[in-house]
Design an enzyme around this catalytic site. Structure first.
Site, PDB file in Angstrom:
ATOM      1  N   GLN A  90       0.782  -1.245   0.039  1.00 20.82           N
ATOM      2  CA  GLN A  90       0.066   0.071  -0.037  1.00 20.82           C
ATOM      3  C   GLN A  90       1.194   1.269   0.103  1.00 20.82           C
ATOM      4  OE1 GLN A  90      -2.739   0.062   3.479  1.00 20.82           O
ATOM      5  NE2 GLN A  90      -3.963   1.686   2.454  1.00 20.82           N
ATOM      6  N   VAL A  92       0.314   4.490  -0.428  1.00 21.29           N
ATOM      7  CA  VAL A  92      -0.262   5.549   0.413  1.00 21.29           C
ATOM      8  C   VAL A  92      -1.095   4.868   1.564  1.00 21.29           C
ATOM      9  CG1 VAL A  92      -1.719   7.681   0.256  1.00 21.29           C
ATOM     10  CG2 VAL A  92       0.047   7.080  -1.787  1.00 21.29           C
ATOM     11  N   HIS A  96      -7.320   2.866  -0.336  1.00 17.46           N
ATOM     12  CA  HIS A  96      -7.854   3.041  -1.966  1.00 17.46           C
ATOM     13  C   HIS A  96      -8.118   1.785  -2.560  1.00 17.46           C
ATOM     14  CE1 HIS A  96      -3.498   2.990  -1.494  1.00 17.46           C
ATOM     15  NE2 HIS A  96      -3.435   2.537  -3.077  1.00 17.46           N
ATOM     16  N   HIS A  98      -8.259   0.288  -6.530  1.00 14.71           N
ATOM     17  CA  HIS A  98      -7.667   0.446  -7.993  1.00 14.71           C
ATOM     18  C   HIS A  98      -8.847  -0.083  -8.956  1.00 14.71           C
ATOM     19  CE1 HIS A  98      -3.439   1.316  -6.952  1.00 14.71           C
ATOM     20  NE2 HIS A  98      -3.683   0.460  -5.680  1.00 14.71           N
TER      21      HIS A  98
END
Length: 146
Positions: A90, A92, A96, A98
Site C-alpha cells: 500500500q 499511500v 484506496h 484500484h
C-alpha cells in the site's frame, strides 16, 4: 496529517477527478498501469479497509462499482481489475481501491500471481479453520459459516 490522497480530496492538491461526492473521491492514478486506471478513496482518512467503519463500506463500494462500469465503458475495455492492498504494497496509507481497465492479452502479469495449491485437503481445511476462528473473534457482523 500529510496524506496526498487527503490533499486531493480537499482540493489542496490537484487530481484528475472522475467522481466526487460526500462518500468518496475517485481520480486517475498518477502512475497508471493503463490509461483510465482510477483510484477510489473514502473521504474519511483511514489506513485500511478494516479501519473503515462497517456502515461506510457499502456506500464506498457502490462508488467503486459505478467507477468500474464507467472505466470499462469510457476506455472501451473488455473488463476491469478491482483491487486494494491492506498495508503490504500500500504505497499511500489511505485506503484506496484500484480500478484498472483490462483487455485480453494486455500484458498485465504478476499482479496476483504466482498461484499455488494446497499440499492436501487436510492443509486446506486447517487454513479454512484458522480463518473461521478469526472471523469468530471479529466483533463485526457476519462471522463464521452460518
Amino acid at each position: 496529517m500529510d496524506c496526498i490522497f487527503c490533499s486531493i480530496v480537499t482540493g489542496e492538491k490537484p487530481g484528475h477527478l472522475v467522481l466526487a461526492d460526500a462518500t468518496a473521491v475517485a481520480f486517475l492514478d498518477a502512475r497508471p498501469l493503463f490509461p483510465g486506471h482510477v483510484l477510489v478513496v473514502p473521504r474519511r482518512h483511514v489506513h485500511t479497509l478494516t479501519d473503515l467503519p462497517e456502515r461506510e463500506v457499502g456506500p464506498l463500494f457502490a462508488r467503486v462499482r459505478r467507477v468500474a462500469g464507467a472505466v470499462e465503458r469510457g476506455m472501451g475495455a473488455a473488463g476491469s481489475l478491482v483491487a486494494a492492498n491492506n498495508r503490504v504494497s500500500q504505497s499511500v496509507p489511505h485506503f484506496h481501491v484500484h480500478v484498472v481497465p483490462r483487455n485480453r492479452k494486455d500484458g498485465l502479469r504478476g499482479f496476483l500471481w504466482p498461484r499455488t495449491r494446497y499440499a492436501s485437503q487436510e492443509e486446506a481445511e486447517a487454513v479454512a479453520a484458522r480463518v473461521r476462528a478469526a472471523l469468530d473473534e471479529d466483533p463485526g457482523e457476519g462471522g463464521g459459516t452460518g
